[in-house]
Design a protein around this motif. Sequence first.
Motif, PDB file in Angstrom:
ATOM      1  N   ASN A  24      -4.587   7.151   0.596  1.00 57.65           N
ATOM      2  CA  ASN A  24      -4.062   6.095  -0.268  1.00 57.65           C
ATOM      3  C   ASN A  24      -5.367   5.042  -0.668  1.00 57.65           C
ATOM      4  O   ASN A  24      -5.537   4.765   0.146  1.00 57.65           O
ATOM      5  N   GLY A  25      -4.664   3.951  -2.061  1.00 58.45           N
ATOM      6  CA  GLY A  25      -5.196   3.302  -2.087  1.00 58.45           C
ATOM      7  C   GLY A  25      -6.470   3.259  -2.321  1.00 58.45           C
ATOM      8  O   GLY A  25      -7.214   1.938  -2.163  1.00 58.45           O
ATOM      9  N   GLY A  26      -7.217   4.481  -2.839  1.00 51.63           N
ATOM     10  CA  GLY A  26      -8.492   4.567  -3.160  1.00 51.63           C
ATOM     11  C   GLY A  26      -8.698   5.728  -3.856  1.00 51.63           C
ATOM     12  O   GLY A  26      -8.257   6.457  -4.093  1.00 51.63           O
ATOM     13  N   GLN A  27      -9.627   5.166  -4.737  1.00 53.97           N
ATOM     14  CA  GLN A  27      -9.985   6.354  -5.695  1.00 53.97           C
ATOM     15  C   GLN A  27     -11.539   6.511  -6.419  1.00 53.97           C
ATOM     16  O   GLN A  27     -12.792   5.617  -6.528  1.00 53.97           O
ATOM     17  N   VAL A  28     -11.767   7.865  -6.544  1.00 50.99           N
ATOM     18  CA  VAL A  28     -13.207   8.302  -7.454  1.00 50.99           C
ATOM     19  C   VAL A  28     -13.583   7.319  -8.794  1.00 50.99           C
ATOM     20  O   VAL A  28     -12.324   7.947  -9.294  1.00 50.99           O
ATOM     21  N   ALA A  29     -14.256   6.321  -8.882  1.00 51.62           N
ATOM     22  CA  ALA A  29     -14.309   5.650  -9.747  1.00 51.62           C
ATOM     23  C   ALA A  29     -15.749   6.535 -10.939  1.00 51.62           C
ATOM     24  O   ALA A  29     -15.407   5.878 -11.626  1.00 51.62           O
ATOM     25  N   ALA A  30     -16.459   6.678  -9.994  1.00 50.10           N
ATOM     26  CA  ALA A  30     -18.045   6.571 -10.386  1.00 50.10           C
ATOM     27  C   ALA A  30     -18.477   7.753  -9.371  1.00 50.10           C
ATOM     28  O   ALA A  30     -18.043   7.731  -8.698  1.00 50.10           O
ATOM     29  N   ILE A  31     -19.136   9.093 -10.361  1.00 50.01           N
ATOM     30  CA  ILE A  31     -20.469   9.689  -9.549  1.00 50.01           C
ATOM     31  C   ILE A  31     -22.017   9.335  -9.912  1.00 50.01           C
ATOM     32  O   ILE A  31     -22.209   8.669 -11.372  1.00 50.01           O
ATOM     33  N   VAL A  32     -22.691   9.520  -8.861  1.00 50.77           N
ATOM     34  CA  VAL A  32     -24.217   9.403  -9.709  1.00 50.77           C
ATOM     35  C   VAL A  32     -24.616  10.455  -9.335  1.00 50.77           C
ATOM     36  O   VAL A  32     -25.083  10.896  -8.067  1.00 50.77           O
ATOM     37  N   SER A  33     -25.395  11.600 -10.452  1.00 44.59           N
ATOM     38  CA  SER A  33     -26.118  12.936 -10.296  1.00 44.59           C
ATOM     39  C   SER A  33     -26.952  12.965 -11.245  1.00 44.59           C
ATOM     40  O   SER A  33     -26.687  12.873 -12.312  1.00 44.59           O
ATOM     41  N   ARG A  34     -28.392  13.015 -10.529  1.00 45.21           N
ATOM     42  CA  ARG A  34     -29.740  13.629 -12.207  1.00 45.21           C
ATOM     43  C   ARG A  34     -29.084  14.653 -12.357  1.00 45.21           C
ATOM     44  O   ARG A  34     -29.654  15.134 -13.726  1.00 45.21           O
ATOM     45  N   ASP A  35     -28.390  15.431 -11.695  1.00 51.80           N
ATOM     46  CA  ASP A  35     -28.199  16.938 -12.742  1.00 51.80           C
ATOM     47  C   ASP A  35     -26.932  16.851 -14.043  1.00 51.80           C
ATOM     48  O   ASP A  35     -25.542  16.534 -13.212  1.00 51.80           O
ATOM     49  N   PRO A  36     -26.946  17.268 -14.894  1.00 51.20           N
ATOM     50  CA  PRO A  36     -26.713  16.730 -16.476  1.00 51.20           C
ATOM     51  C   PRO A  36     -25.536  17.882 -15.972  1.00 51.20           C
ATOM     52  O   PRO A  36     -23.655  17.863 -16.619  1.00 51.20           O
ATOM     53  N   LYS A  37     -25.747  19.370 -15.262  1.00 43.72           N
ATOM     54  CA  LYS A  37     -24.509  20.236 -15.003  1.00 43.72           C
ATOM     55  C   LYS A  37     -23.326  19.729 -14.274  1.00 43.72           C
ATOM     56  O   LYS A  37     -22.144  19.311 -13.944  1.00 43.72           O
ATOM     57  N   LYS A  38     -23.436  18.288 -13.541  1.00 46.97           N
ATOM     58  CA  LYS A  38     -22.903  17.732 -12.311  1.00 46.97           C
ATOM     59  C   LYS A  38     -21.924  17.132 -13.297  1.00 46.97           C
ATOM     60  O   LYS A  38     -20.626  16.862 -12.885  1.00 46.97           O
ATOM     61  N   ARG A  39     -22.448  16.654 -14.243  1.00 45.33           N
ATOM     62  CA  ARG A  39     -22.801  15.023 -14.272  1.00 45.33           C
ATOM     63  C   ARG A  39     -21.026  15.730 -15.727  1.00 45.33           C
ATOM     64  O   ARG A  39     -19.753  14.890 -16.110  1.00 45.33           O
ATOM     65  N   ALA A  40     -20.850  16.987 -15.168  1.00 44.58           N
ATOM     66  CA  ALA A  40     -20.396  17.443 -16.829  1.00 44.58           C
ATOM     67  C   ALA A  40     -19.417  18.246 -16.117  1.00 44.58           C
ATOM     68  O   ALA A  40     -18.027  18.841 -16.631  1.00 44.58           O
TER      69      ALA A  40
END
Length: 336
Positions: A24-40
């Motif tokens: 409650n009260g928080g959310q994932v707003a961004a991720i960081v990964s070098r792997d383009p598959k994971k960013r997708a």
Amino acid sequence: MVNIGIVGIGFMGMTHYKAMAQVNGGQVAAIVSRDPKKRAGDWRDIQGNFGDSGGEQDLSGIQCYETLDELLADPEIDLVDICLPTTMHVETSIRVLAAGKHVLLEKPIALALDDADRIVAVAEEHQRQFMVAHVLRYFPEFRLIKEFVSNAEHGPVLAAHFKRIISRPAWWAPEDLERTGGPAIDLHIHDADFVQFLFGMPTAVSSQGYIGRGETVEYINTHYQYDGPVAISAEGGWLAQQGCPFEHGYDVYFEEATLKYNSSWGESPHLLTKDGEVSTPALPGEDGFVGELQEAVDAIAQGRASQEIGGQSARNSLLLCLKEIESVKTGQKVAI
């Protein structure tokens, strides 16, 4: 709403991402990964020692960055959740804190005490919150002990023993000591930290163990010295043969009850009381990862320092493990 950026989408980054859906009260707003598959959103290759694979994730509405610098430039991010290998903990934490972001760091805080102290000092300098995700404090089976200790329902603890055993990883080589700290830190720190959480810092430790390849302490058994008539100990290591499942648990002897648990049972903790009854107490909370993330989000939202997962406490847990390793290697009791 506390906006979180997760750095590192491996097993633990994936675990934190999924747990955040229940916070409650928080959310994932961004991720960081070098792997383009994971960013997708293709996380099917992510698999750990429990739970399912990462599967496929819908990351629409989430910023997906390739580099940490991109995340640090995002003014919407309040808290950076660092789920990177241990060797990257120190410099990454310092960069994030210096950029004005709060930090939640996966355990262990570092491998050297000087490095842990550096991070804590930078957090104080920049007046940012620095927390370390010692999740065992929130596992329901272990949180139960904390509740019994705090409310003294069954009297004081007279003795307690904690256990954490796995088989030796197939990938292990002596050079991995510099990367992980070996099981006396990477694995055993869970229980050393929990001992500190329950009873505070001991005055000394006395440890025995098996020193294996590369001078690595591969098994450790420690007695923690406290003032007064109490006996607290913990063992951990990876000497079990392949095929042995991960096992953790405890025996806690209160004055008027005994609490026993072992993950290999596949059952909840058993409470044995002086009237001869055996019961399975209701467990507090449901998911340890949700619990620790909720504490981090609440601390940021309320503008307070976390009393449960603060950086100084994590630093002290590392200190305990280092002193225990010293005791194994010297054969002497070591003062804290």
